[in-house]
Design a protein around this motif. Structure first.
Motif, PDB file in Angstrom:
ATOM      1  N   MET A   1       0.841  -1.189   0.000  1.00 47.33           N
ATOM      2  CA  MET A   1       0.000   0.000   0.000  1.00 47.33           C
ATOM      3  C   MET A   1       0.877   1.240   0.000  1.00 47.33           C
ATOM      4  N   ARG A   2       0.246   2.375  -0.274  1.00 44.43           N
ATOM      5  CA  ARG A   2       0.982   3.635  -0.198  1.00 44.43           C
ATOM      6  C   ARG A   2       1.305   3.955   1.256  1.00 44.43           C
ATOM      7  N   ALA A   3       2.449   4.570   1.450  1.00 42.77           N
ATOM      8  CA  ALA A   3       2.880   4.969   2.789  1.00 42.77           C
ATOM      9  C   ALA A   3       2.047   6.134   3.302  1.00 42.77           C
ATOM     10  N   GLY A   4       2.000   6.244   4.614  1.00 42.70           N
ATOM     11  CA  GLY A   4       1.388   7.409   5.224  1.00 42.70           C
ATOM     12  C   GLY A   4       0.173   7.143   6.096  1.00 42.70           C
ATOM     13  N   LYS A   5      -0.314   5.913   6.109  1.00 42.24           N
ATOM     14  CA  LYS A   5      -1.471   5.598   6.946  1.00 42.24           C
ATOM     15  C   LYS A   5      -1.001   5.339   8.378  1.00 42.24           C
ATOM     16  N   PRO A   6      -1.832   5.703   9.362  1.00 39.98           N
ATOM     17  CA  PRO A   6      -1.433   5.486  10.755  1.00 39.98           C
ATOM     18  C   PRO A   6      -1.388   4.005  11.128  1.00 39.98           C
ATOM     19  N   GLU A   7      -0.743   3.713  12.241  1.00 42.43           N
ATOM     20  CA  GLU A   7      -0.597   2.335  12.698  1.00 42.43           C
ATOM     21  C   GLU A   7      -1.958   1.666  12.888  1.00 42.43           C
ATOM     22  N   ALA A   8      -2.937   2.366  13.434  1.00 41.02           N
ATOM     23  CA  ALA A   8      -4.261   1.774  13.667  1.00 41.02           C
ATOM     24  C   ALA A   8      -4.901   1.325  12.358  1.00 41.02           C
ATOM     25  N   TYR A   9      -4.692   2.067  11.290  1.00 40.26           N
ATOM     26  CA  TYR A   9      -5.207   1.717   9.962  1.00 40.26           C
ATOM     27  C   TYR A   9      -4.569   0.414   9.487  1.00 40.26           C
ATOM     28  N   ARG A  10      -3.249   0.329   9.612  1.00 42.07           N
ATOM     29  CA  ARG A  10      -2.530  -0.867   9.174  1.00 42.07           C
ATOM     30  C   ARG A  10      -2.917  -2.076  10.030  1.00 42.07           C
TER      31      ARG A  10
END
Length: 125
Positions: free
Chosen positions: A8-17
């Protein structure tokens, strides 16, 4: 014994991942009867210049597209795989809120002798 690689593209928060990992694990438990604790998953994040998803096959993808590749024993039926695809899209839609158009799943079948899950032995051969 699924093995998952998520890109996936970088930049999503840890909770999203973490929601992605949790949703994929639940979908596999439900659709493929994966045993408890059978979690072998990685997420690779890419900057925009290293991640591209087109709109082929009549699907309009956004920058939030997630590419999921799942390697499984070559014993899964087409019906199990279809149920898995549906459940993944449902769960990732609920949390973290990924549009179904942005959920790209590829399942690879591997013979049992192609797996060693530790100790240098082929546990399933």
């Amino acid at each position: 014994m699924p093995l998952l690689h998520i890109s996936m593209r970088a930049g999503k928060p840890e909770a999203y991942r973490q929601a992605i990992l949790d949703g994929l694990y639940l979908a596999m438990r439900e659709a493929l009867n994966v045993p408890e604790g059978d979690e072998f998953m990685t997420i690779s994040e890419h900057d925009a210049s290293n991640f591209r998803c087109g709109n082929a096959y009549g699907v309009k993808r956004s920058d939030d597209a997630v590419l999921i590749q799942i390697t499984v024993f070559a014993s899964r039926t087409a019906e199990q795989k279809k149920a898995l695809y549906r459940r993944i899209a449902e769960l990732l839609g609920e949390n973290p809120g990924i549009r179904s158009e942005d959920v790209f799943v590829n399942v690879l079948d591997a013979p049992a002798e192609n797996w060693s899950v530790g100790n240098g032995i082929a546990q399933f051969a």
